[in-house]
Design an enzyme around this catalytic site. Structure first.
Site, PDB file in Angstrom:
ATOM      1  N   SER A 119       0.812  -1.224   0.000  1.00 36.29           N
ATOM      2  CA  SER A 119       0.000   0.000   0.000  1.00 36.29           C
ATOM      3  C   SER A 119       0.840   1.265   0.000  1.00 36.29           C
ATOM      4  CB  SER A 119      -0.925   0.006   1.223  1.00 36.29           C
ATOM      5  OG  SER A 119      -0.171  -0.036   2.421  1.00 36.29           O
ATOM      6  N   HIS A 140      -1.795  -2.423  -6.445  1.00 40.24           N
ATOM      7  CA  HIS A 140      -2.409  -2.099  -5.166  1.00 40.24           C
ATOM      8  C   HIS A 140      -3.921  -2.131  -5.262  1.00 40.24           C
ATOM      9  CE1 HIS A 140      -3.156   1.078  -1.812  1.00 40.24           C
ATOM     10  NE2 HIS A 140      -3.304  -0.150  -1.354  1.00 40.24           N
ATOM     11  N   GLU A 152      -4.219   0.500  -8.262  1.00 45.76           N
ATOM     12  CA  GLU A 152      -3.087   1.360  -8.596  1.00 45.76           C
ATOM     13  C   GLU A 152      -1.968   0.484  -9.154  1.00 45.76           C
ATOM     14  OE1 GLU A 152      -2.947   5.168  -5.631  1.00 45.76           O
ATOM     15  OE2 GLU A 152      -2.384   3.248  -4.748  1.00 45.76           O
ATOM     16  N   ASN A 191      -3.240   6.543  -0.969  1.00 42.20           N
ATOM     17  CA  ASN A 191      -2.852   6.579   0.444  1.00 42.20           C
ATOM     18  C   ASN A 191      -2.244   7.913   0.852  1.00 42.20           C
ATOM     19  OD1 ASN A 191      -3.872   4.164   1.237  1.00 42.20           O
ATOM     20  ND2 ASN A 191      -1.967   3.027   1.042  1.00 42.20           N
TER      21      ASN A 191
END
Length: 284
Positions: A119, A140, A152, A191
């Protein structure tokens, strides 16, 4: 070329969810972990989720049986040898990931792609443990991976355009939508934005500007977000949130990524969110 056989290393919520989703779409799966109890636990979660889908009329018993029949359980790294594509979804620890990728690199055929569901961590550093850094990529997924549409795709320093294209094609095969993360930057896109919002929400809470309930309500109704920051932190887990912040802080040295005291206290109290039954909110 479509991926026919997918290896998933890590049978937790993310790895198990990815494996379940792909199996339901007809992909053969090798699901592995360090102990068979974790693999069995992952399959048990799949069975429970599929039972719920059957009850709701979203799938049939035969479809569930067929999907589960496509999953081979293992604790042997060698069982990944003939996979077209392998996704690692283990603990967010760089050394452990590098060790796992080195082992995968030694057994998985040379033309296969090795992907990490990290992540926030550097794909360049993960790929450095292999002899094929051009065929290592970030993939991700988001929780729960059976439902969330986004993936991602992250390029390490040596990741080839061919590898990115193959990963984009596989993402489409899984009926997901991808975004191309062109630089191997800590936290990638989602994130970075998520943790910036979480830190600001925690500061507002600590300063007494508003209650966490009102902060969540303000974000949902004022920004039209489906979840407030405290609800999202509970879904992700306080441990994961703190780990991401610690990594961002270590990589950038920017004070804005230093974990607020309120989050540290939640960690110390063991109130990690939904998975422990209590976090910022209490759950059944």
């Amino acid at each position: 070329m479509a991926v026919k056989k997918l290896g998933v290393l890590g049978a937790g919520a993310m790895g198990g969810g990815i494996a379940q989703h792909a199996a339901q779409l007809g992909v053969e799966i090798v699901l592995g972990d360090i102990d068979m109890k974790f693999v069995d636990g992952g399959v048990a979660r799949m069975e429970k989720l599929m039972a719920g889908s059957i009850k709701k009329g979203k799938m049939t018993e035969d479809e569930a049986k067929a999907a589960l029949g496509r999953i081979k359980k293992t604790v042997q790294m060698e069982d990944f040898s003939d996979c077209d594509f392998v996704i690692e979804a283990i603990i967010e620890n760089l050394k452990i990931k590098q060790d796992a990728f080195a082992k995968l690199d030694s057994v998985v055929r040379a033309d296969a792609i090795l992907a990490s569901n990290t992540s926030s961590m550097s794909l360049t550093e993960i790929a450095a443990a292999t002899t094929r850094p051009d065929r290592v990529v970030g993939m991700h997924f988001f929780n729960p991976p059976q439902v969330m549409k986004l993936v991602e795709i992250i390029r390490g320093y040596f990741t080839s355009d061919e590898t990115v294209k193959a990963t984009e094609d596989f993402t489409k095969q899984l009926n997901k939508i991808s975004v191309d993360i062109k630089k191997d930057a800590p936290g990638f896109v989602v994130n970075r934005i998520m943790m910036a919002s979480a830190v600001e929400a925690l500061k507002l809470y600590e300063e007494g500007v508003a209650t966490m309930e009102d902060i969540d309500k303000a974000v949902k109704l004022g920004l039209n977000y489906p979840m407030g920051p405290f609800e999202l932190m509970d879904l992700v887990g306080a441990d994961i949130n703190k780990h991401i912040l610690d990594y961002l802080f270590a990589e950038t040295g920017e004070v804005r990524w230093n974990s607020p005291l309120a989050l540290k206290l939640k960690m110390k109290a063991g109130q990690l969110g939904r998975k422990t039954g209590a976090g910022w909110y209490k759950y059944e």
